[in-house]
Scaffold this active site. Structure first.
Site, PDB file in Angstrom:
ATOM      1  CB  SER A 234      42.428  44.347  32.758  1.00  0.00           C
ATOM      2  OG  SER A 234      43.290  44.309  33.888  1.00  0.00           O
TER       3      SER A 234
ATOM      4  CG  HIS B   2      42.261  46.656  37.036  1.00  0.00           C
ATOM      5  ND1 HIS B   2      42.495  46.860  37.792  1.00  0.00           N
ATOM      6  CD2 HIS B   2      41.333  45.963  36.514  1.00  0.00           C
ATOM      7  CE1 HIS B   2      42.682  45.289  37.056  1.00  0.00           C
ATOM      8  NE2 HIS B   2      42.752  45.319  36.360  1.00  0.00           N
TER       9      HIS B   2
ATOM     10  CG  HIS C 288      44.692  42.737  45.595  1.00  0.00           C
ATOM     11  ND1 HIS C 288      43.981  41.074  45.224  1.00  0.00           N
ATOM     12  CD2 HIS C 288      45.121  42.965  44.590  1.00  0.00           C
ATOM     13  CE1 HIS C 288      44.294  41.169  44.198  1.00  0.00           C
ATOM     14  NE2 HIS C 288      45.324  42.097  43.376  1.00  0.00           N
TER      15      HIS C 288
ATOM     16  NE  ARG D 271      50.924  42.871  41.537  1.00  0.00           N
ATOM     17  CZ  ARG D 271      49.630  43.072  41.221  1.00  0.00           C
ATOM     18  NH1 ARG D 271      49.715  43.327  39.670  1.00  0.00           N
ATOM     19  NH2 ARG D 271      48.881  43.930  41.701  1.00  0.00           N
TER      20      ARG D 271
ATOM     21  CG  ASP E 104      48.050  50.305  41.589  1.00  0.00           C
ATOM     22  OD1 ASP E 104      47.980  49.844  39.847  1.00  0.00           O
ATOM     23  OD2 ASP E 104      46.321  49.069  40.934  1.00  0.00           O
TER      24      ASP E 104
END
Ligand code: HAX
Length: 436
Positions: free
Chosen positions: A239, A269, A316, A325, A371
């Protein structure tokens, strides 16, 4: 002019000679080499992008302007009673690298308030789409539909290169100020029978978003945390890179960010947050109400791998440890929803999945990414329509990519145009042991 814009201008003028000197005096210094597996395999690790806004280390994770996630949360100003800083203060920080005072953050709030009105035609465009369009199609379309508002585009023919950043910054602020209302509209239009809640722009971005979504406290803090965590992950991810690439043709922020959103919508993604919840729901259906055990989870993970699919939320391209995160969101869950069954299940997957992926032996990183954890929090606060989750990611991602394209224009970064080669060339270089 806001204090942020004035400070940004000073920072840009301070910074420009560094970039100019590197190009002019050191332009031919070699910093990397490219191998055949990088050329075929998605350009992993090739150093060919520059950003000072964030840096991703494979071990420690993301640093925003040099600060780790907990340091960022601790340093930025918070509103009374809030656990997380305002998005407005984070925007100042990403753009300038400096911690704003509460007054400077409030000035951005007021500036965004003045920019927040979404043109009525955007809602007409959204209503004209089939209602079963994916929410990311709706978000990307809404952003693209507003391109005619671009101040950069209107001014382009009268601008000098050094001035490009100014109207790019204006477009970035206009877009950021409008995105929460557009996202909340998509949600309420699609899932809540079009029962739209008007914005309350006395509230900061996070709280106003929670208000427009119709979700009570502490969802205001969830929104602040979520938008900040998802904002930036240096420049090579799909992105960020897409937004940068499209903007490098001097396409304005609307064109560029809409394109970036389309990349975010891929299952490898940003859509992975939707995929994670879908995986969990299918697993629970198979469990048919029975309490899951680690053995059940393990079997389900192997089923996924054996059917040729990836385990969403794990792996990743850069990270080689648990994504900070993920950890930041896990800590939120431990504090606010420690006994939630879905949180417990996600923790169980965390205990099992890295072992399964390691045993399978393909992935370079068996650990969870952002995620794997994010949907649990949304679900807990009633946002169970998981195909909406990537929209939340998209609103957050706007902060990072829009800050980046503002700096891209400020530093005059060039049109991006890497070189392609043919398979025969690769075969020839392979036989010779290199291209030289
Ligand atoms: N499950 C199963 N296999 C996996 C895997 C996973 N979670 N992660 C990697 N692999 C596989 C790859 O598909 C690849 O297989 P092939 O050789 O057959 O092509 C192999 O392991 C090597 O991949 P890698 O080098 O470790 O990882 P990549 O840099 O190629 O890909 C991805 C990184 C994030 C795309 C990958 O880990 C993945 O597909 N993960 C699941 C989807 C996901 O969670 N995406 C979100 C990532 C974070 C993000 O961007 N959020 O927005």
């Amino acid at each position: 002019m806001t204090r942020l814009k004035a400070r940004l201008q000073e920072k840009i003028e301070e910074h420009r000679p560094r970039t100019t000197r590197l190009l002019k005096e050191f332009g031919k210094v070699v910093i990397d080499e490219v191998t055949i597996d990088q050329c075929i395999g998605g350009a992993r690790d090739i150093k060919c992008l520059v950003t000072d806004i964030s840096y991703l280390d494979s071990q420690e994770g993301i640093r925003f302007r040099g600060k780790l996630i907990p340091e960022t949360f601790a340093a930025l100003p918070k509103l009374p009673g809030a656990e997380y800083p305002t998005v407005e203060s984070f925007w100042y920080f990403l753009l300038t690298g400096e911690i704003p005072t509460a007054e400077e953050a409030e000035e951005i709030h007021q500036d965004f308030k003045a920019r927040a009105k979404v043109p009525a035609y955007v809602f007409d465009v959204l209503r004209a789409l089939p209602k079963d369009s994916h929410p990311m199609v709706m978000l990307s379309t809404a952003v693209l539909a507003m391109q005619k508002e671009s101040k950069f585009n209107k001014a382009y023919h009268s601008l000098k290169k050094n001035d490009y950043w100014d109207t790019t910054y204006e477009d970035a602020c206009d877009l950021l100020a409008k995105l929460p209302e557009i996202a909340a509209f998509i949600y309420r239009y699609k899932y809540k029978n079009g029962d739209i809640i008007p914005g309350n722009y006395e509230l900061d971005m996070g709280a106003n978003f929670a208000h427009m979504m119709g979700i009570a406290k502490p969802y205001d803090d969830v929104a602040r945390m979520y938008f900040i965590l998802h904002s930036d992950h240096e420049s090579g991810n799909v992105s960020a890179h897409t937004t940068h690439l499209v903007a490098s043709a001097l396409s304005d922020a609307y064109y560029a960010f809409s394109a970036g959103l389309n990349g975010l919508a891929g299952p490898l993604h940003g859509l992975a947050n939707q995929e994670v919840l879908q995986w969990i729901m299918e697993f629970q259906t198979k469990m048919n109400g029975a309490e899951p055990t680690e053995e059940n989870v393990k079997a389900a993970l192997w089923d996924t791998l054996n059917s040729g699919h990836v385990i969403p939320g794990y792996g990743h391209a850069v990270l080689r440890k648990t994504d900070p995160r993920y950890t930041a969101q896990m800590e939120f869950c431990q504090k606010h929803l420690p006994n939630d069954p879905l949180f417990k299940l996600v923790n169980m997957i965390y205990h099992v999945a890295p072992g399964v992926l390691t045993e399978q032996g393909k992935t370079k990183n068996p650990w969870p990414n952002v995620d794997a954890q994010s949907g649990v929090i949304q679900w807990y606060y009633g946002l169970t329509e998981y195909d909406f989750y990537t929209v939340l990611f998209g609103v957050g991602r706007a902060i990072g990519v829009l800050a980046n394209i503002t700096w891209d224009r400020a530093l005059g970064y060039a049109l991006e145009r890497p070189k392609s080669v043919t398979t025969a060339m690769l075969e020839d270089w392979a036989a010779k042991g290199g291209s030289k």
